[in-house]
Design an enzyme around this catalytic site. Structure first.
Site, PDB file in Angstrom:
ATOM      1  CG  ASP A  64      -2.028  -1.196 -35.108  1.00  0.00           C
ATOM      2  OD1 ASP A  64      -2.067  -1.096 -33.859  1.00  0.00           O
ATOM      3  OD2 ASP A  64      -1.209  -1.928 -35.702  1.00  0.00           O
TER       4      ASP A  64
ATOM      5  CE  LYS B  68       0.373  -4.815 -34.407  1.00  0.00           C
ATOM      6  NZ  LYS B  68       0.841  -3.431 -34.679  1.00  0.00           N
TER       7      LYS B  68
ATOM      8  CG  ASP C  66      -0.187  -5.099 -29.421  1.00  0.00           C
ATOM      9  OD1 ASP C  66       0.902  -5.570 -29.054  1.00  0.00           O
ATOM     10  OD2 ASP C  66      -0.299  -3.941 -29.869  1.00  0.00           O
TER      11      ASP C  66
ATOM     12  CD1 TRP D 202       4.955  -6.285 -28.876  1.00  0.00           C
ATOM     13  CD2 TRP D 202       5.021  -6.371 -26.641  1.00  0.00           C
ATOM     14  NE1 TRP D 202       3.825  -5.661 -28.413  1.00  0.00           N
ATOM     15  CE2 TRP D 202       3.830  -5.706 -27.051  1.00  0.00           C
ATOM     16  CE3 TRP D 202       5.280  -6.537 -25.273  1.00  0.00           C
ATOM     17  CZ2 TRP D 202       2.907  -5.209 -26.126  1.00  0.00           C
ATOM     18  CZ3 TRP D 202       4.358  -6.045 -24.366  1.00  0.00           C
ATOM     19  CH2 TRP D 202       3.189  -5.403 -24.789  1.00  0.00           C
TER      20      TRP D 202
ATOM     21  CG  ASP E 193       7.673 -15.908 -22.653  1.00  0.00           C
ATOM     22  OD1 ASP E 193       8.273 -14.980 -22.071  1.00  0.00           O
ATOM     23  OD2 ASP E 193       7.035 -16.788 -22.054  1.00  0.00           O
TER      24      ASP E 193
ATOM     25  NE  ARG F  97       6.921  -6.510 -33.538  1.00  0.00           N
ATOM     26  CZ  ARG F  97       6.287  -5.479 -32.986  1.00  0.00           C
ATOM     27  NH1 ARG F  97       5.065  -5.159 -33.370  1.00  0.00           N
ATOM     28  NH2 ARG F  97       6.865  -4.750 -32.067  1.00  0.00           N
TER      29      ARG F  97
ATOM     30  CG  ASP G 223       5.882  -1.344 -30.898  1.00  0.00           C
ATOM     31  OD1 ASP G 223       5.695  -2.571 -30.988  1.00  0.00           O
ATOM     32  OD2 ASP G 223       4.999  -0.540 -30.518  1.00  0.00           O
TER      33      ASP G 223
END
Length: 425
Positions: A103, A179, A181, A215, A218, A232, A236
């Site tokens: 990460d 991944k 972000d 997250w 949208d 996602r 978190d």
């Protein structure tokens, strides 16, 4: 701490003059994909399989390990290598946990003079290519992290406006998973920021799993199916009962949008990190498996307890998650104070049904699943298998099934109709 305010302000002024347009590829459902036909819109699968990133990956949810939940920024190449070794020695890799994902905080605080991302020389002195070779020699896959912004969440260089160069670099290192972000995004809509990296990854000719970490801001389930292999749907997770249950409920609403090629992602597993009880972790793992969520271990597998390994290595629960039908299970029934007596369910291949009895009450309760809520014909009988105890129930069930469940625990069963049966439309 470095102050990036001036840099960000200049970028905002520059970006405000830019119009970014991206074509999203829509891939039709293959003719041989099995569509479930279930009674009740609780199992509505009208969007099943219609939007997929056509890179051949994610036919089932991804499984592996990620460094963030336990280590955060305290990572180095030794931790990654030892984790890979432990995935092999514990048998977890053989069960499907094959991605070893680094990460945030793997890179240097700034790019090279040539504009490239650079591994932190103190924590990853051998470089990512060497680490990928080590992981691949174990039969595993290496994942990396970047951000669809100018910086990562820990203020390392992001990939916004560097998508092609960064994708080529990841491919040259042999990276298998990205991944991506959502920090320091300059206010640009995610629908505009995430497709460029998809196109850049595809252009490398090296197959890389694309995990969007937007997250749920949208509603990515509505647009990300043609962009990434998972997206996602929530903020978190943290290692608590309140966080885990809240996230499960938030992810549940998007069940109809997941399927082979692209999965809803309610974030990584907290099993084994110490903030929940054994029963709560078992519920966490059960519901994530039923929801077809990515199963990404978030604990230190080098030092996990026997109970943690027992949960993470349950072959029958993993099989629910990896079922080839690929339909996300969901909450179908709730009653009691605060709706704490819950039934979650979903169809599986082979004309079967997985049913989870989740007690979110403060004391032990009996939970009943009625056939009507499950989309079963009221005249059908089913055989019942307890997949936590790994045993078949002595008698078939007819019209309903009840079980007592301890507080914050979850029991999980496979129902198999005892005659040729097609779920009613």
């Amino acid at each position: 701490m470095v102050n990036h305010t001036v840099y960000i302000s200049l970028l905002i002024l520059w970006v405000s003059a830019i119009s970014i347009t991206v074509a999203v590829r829509v891939v039709p459902l293959p003719e041989n994909n099995e569509r479930p036909a279930l009674k009740s819109n609780l199992f509505d699968t009208s969007n099943y399989g219609k939007l997929q990133l056509n890179n051949g990956l994610a036919q089932t949810p991804q499984m592996g390990w990620n460094s963030w939940n336990f280590f955060a920024c305290n990572i180095n190449e030794t931790v990654i290598k030892e984790t890979a070794d432990e995935l092999i020695s514990t048998g977890l890799a053989e069960l499907g946990y094959v991605y070893v994902n680094i990460d945030d905080c793997w890179s240097s605080p700034s790019r090279s003079l040539q504009g490239s991302l650079v591994p932190d020389p103190e924590t990853f002195p051998s470089g990512i290519k060497s680490l990928a070779d080590y992981i691949h020699e174990k039969g595993l896959k290496l994942g990396i992290y970047s951000d669809a912004g100018v910086f990562t969440c820990q203020v390392r260089p992001g990939s916004l406006f560097h998508e092609s160069a960064d994708a080529e670099l990841f491919a040259s290192w042999g990276v298998d998973y990205l991944k991506y972000d959502n920090c320091y995004n300059l206010g640009i809509k995610p629908e505009k920021r995430y497709p460029p990296m998809r196109d850049a990854l595809n252009a490398t000719g090296h197959t890389i799993f694309y995990s969007l970490c937007e997250w749920g801001v949208d509603d990515p389930a509505l647009w990300a199916g043609g962009v990434g292999n998972s997206w996602r749907t929530t903020d978190d997770i943290n290692d608590s009962w309140a966080s885990m249950t809240t996230i499960a409920d938030l992810n549940d609403k998007w069940a109809a949008y997941a399927g082979p090629g692209g999965w809803n992602d309610p974030d990584m597993l907290e099993v084994g990190n110490g903030g929940m009880t054994y029963q709560e972790y078992r519920a966490h793992f059960s519901i994530w498996a039923l929801m077809k969520a990515p199963l990404l271990i978030g604990c230190d597998v080098r030092n996990m307890t026997a109970e943690t390994l027992e949960i993470l290595s349950n072959k029958e629960v993993i099989a629910v998650n990896q079922d080839p039908l690929g339909v996300q299970g969901r909450k179908v029934y709730a009653e009691g104070k605060d709706n704490c007596k819950q039934v979650w369910a979903g169809p599986l291949s082979g004309n079967r049904l997985v049913v989870a009895f989740w007690n979110r009450c403060s004391k032990a309760v009996t939970i009943t699943a009625k056939w009507e809520a499950l989309g079963l014909d009221p005249t059908i009988s089913v055989s019942v298998r307890d997949i936590w105890k790994h045993e078949d129930m002595p008698e078939d069930a007819l019209t309903s099934f009840s079980t007592q469940v301890d507080s914050h625990d979850c029991k999980m069963y496979i129902f198999t109709p005892q005659m040729a049966y097609q779920f009613a439309v």
